[in-house]
Design a protein around this motif. Structure first.
Motif, mmCIF file in Angstrom:
data_model
loop_
_atom_site.group_PDB
_atom_site.id
_atom_site.type_symbol
_atom_site.label_atom_id
_atom_site.label_comp_id
_atom_site.label_asym_id
_atom_site.label_seq_id
_atom_site.Cartn_x
_atom_site.Cartn_y
_atom_site.Cartn_z
ATOM 1 N N LEU A 155 0.856 -1.236 0.157
ATOM 2 C CA LEU A 155 0.082 0.011 0.212
ATOM 3 C C LEU A 155 0.890 1.064 0.039
ATOM 4 O O LEU A 155 1.995 1.274 0.618
ATOM 5 N N GLU A 158 -1.188 6.904 0.689
ATOM 6 C CA GLU A 158 -2.418 7.052 0.674
ATOM 7 C C GLU A 158 -3.253 5.813 0.976
ATOM 8 O O GLU A 158 -4.673 6.032 0.928
ATOM 9 N N GLU A 160 -3.433 3.405 -0.970
ATOM 10 C CA GLU A 160 -3.845 2.644 -2.364
ATOM 11 C C GLU A 160 -3.118 1.735 -2.911
ATOM 12 O O GLU A 160 -1.662 1.588 -2.275
ATOM 13 N N THR A 161 -3.160 0.786 -3.557
ATOM 14 C CA THR A 161 -2.331 -0.373 -4.166
ATOM 15 C C THR A 161 -1.149 0.310 -4.794
ATOM 16 O O THR A 161 -1.340 1.053 -5.695
ATOM 17 N N GLN A 162 0.114 -0.189 -4.591
ATOM 18 C CA GLN A 162 1.222 0.060 -5.348
ATOM 19 C C GLN A 162 1.940 -1.247 -5.684
ATOM 20 O O GLN A 162 2.015 -2.185 -4.683
#
Length: 357
Positions: A155, A158, A160-162
């Motif tokens: 994650l 923020e 969000e997926t990375q």
């Protein structure tokens, strides 16, 4: 009489000239026939679904189908040249493995070696459930067939997926993969990351608590090139084209392509460095030895090739591969100062030597 002799001479010249053209034409035809359709080698020899494969050989311009073990046929692939094809391993390859077959409209040939099927199994991690890790830290994955890992899912700051792509791994091998947590762009909290493979596995990591690096902390993966091929050194060819290296002041016969300061030389002997290579159209074999050919890294007869010690060959996915070199306590270390370091073999070009830190 002179006229007759002159005519006979002209006639003889015509006959000889015709014979020369005929012989040349026959040679050309025979040469073309000898080239023909054939597979020399393919890499890697162990694959999973969607794994990129490079096939080297001849007569590939007319290939319209590739058949994998288990009768799986592929018609979508890249013909790079008459000597090279790139294709992704299809789903459904027989677990028992077998030969690869390439076909043209009127001919077919099979590979001399067998293709085998891998399966990534993760046995553990360097960090355990519940531990706290900081941005910039390294995480090591342990297991088998880890060369098929192609990204890591985490994650970002923020939430969000990375993804960390395999090209950004600190190190990648068959039994260990090492990647670095982004120093700042990482979610501060507890979550489960995932390991992804070419064949679609999504394997959970331990649930860890992540923290961003402190303001004073800054981590980067640094590639330091020790030597870069300037284009002069072409395909390695045993005694004809080699790449020889030495410590400064130890190249009395001016045989080396480069010499290194003592601190760099010691680091190469006692630490880890990498050799970036490009396979050429035909079979390749890599021998890392000393300049007197009397002590070979990992012992005699341990040339690295697609059929021998192939786990040492790490594919970059761009037509090149690298070898991780760590001499450790290998007997070659005690010979290098006086006898140099030699890359020899056949069928490949040495592009770079470098450190990763």
């Amino acid at each position: 009489m002179k006229h007759i002799i002159k005519c006979l001479g002209s006639l003889l010249a015509v006959v000889l000239l015709t014979a020369a053209f005929t012989a040349c034409s026959d040679d050309d035809l025979n040469g073309s026939a000898n080239v023909g359709l054939g597979i020399k080698v393919f890499f890697p020899t162990k694959v999973v679904t969607n794994q990129p494969i490079t096939i080297n050989g001849s007569g590939f311009n007319g290939v319209n189908e590739i058949e994998f073990p288990g009768g799986v046929k592929v018609t979508s692939f890249e013909t790079v040249s008459d000597h090279m094809i790139r294709v992704n391993a299809p789903a459904g390859i027989s677990k028992e493995g077998g030969k690869i077959v390439v076909r043209t409209a009127d001919n077919q040939t099979e590979s001399p070696q067998a293709l085998t099927v891998g399966r990534t199994v993760v046995s553990g991690f360097s960090q355990q459930e519940g531990e706290t890790v900081t941005g910039g830290n390294l995480i090591t994955v342990f297991g088998t067939d880890l060369e098929f890992i192609n990204k890591v899912e985490l994650l970002d700051a923020e939430g969000e997926t990375q993804f960390i792509d395999q090209k950004d791994f600190y190190r990648k091998g068959t039994s260990t993969v090492v990647f670095r947590i982004p120093p700042k762009n990482i979610y501060e909290g507890t979550f489960v990351g995932y390991i992804h493979t070419y064949d679609g596995q999504r394997l959970p990591m331990p649930e860890l608590t992540y923290e961003q690096a402190s303001n004073g902390g800054h981590f980067e993966i640094q590639k330091t090139i020790i030597w870069k091929n300037d284009g002069v050194k072409g395909t390695i060819d045993w005694g004809n084209v080699n790449c020889r290296f030495a410590m400064d002041g130890h190249d009395g016969n001016n045989e080396c392509v480069a010499t290194f300061p003592e601190d760099v030389w010691e680091k190469m002997k006692t630490g880890t460095f990498y050799a970036l290579c490009r396979p050429d159209a035909d079979w390749y074999q890599i021998r890392i030895t000393n300049g007197w050919w009397d002590t070979q890294w990992m012992g005699a007869d341990n040339d690295i090739s697609p059929n021998n010690m192939s786990d040492r060959i790490i594919d970059n996915g761009d037509g090149t591969f690298y070898i991780e070199i760590n001499f450790g306590d290998d007997p070659i270390v005690g010979t290098l100062d006086d006898k140099h370091l030699l890359f020899t073999g056949s069928g490949y070009t040495l592009l770079e030597l470098y450190f990763i830190e």
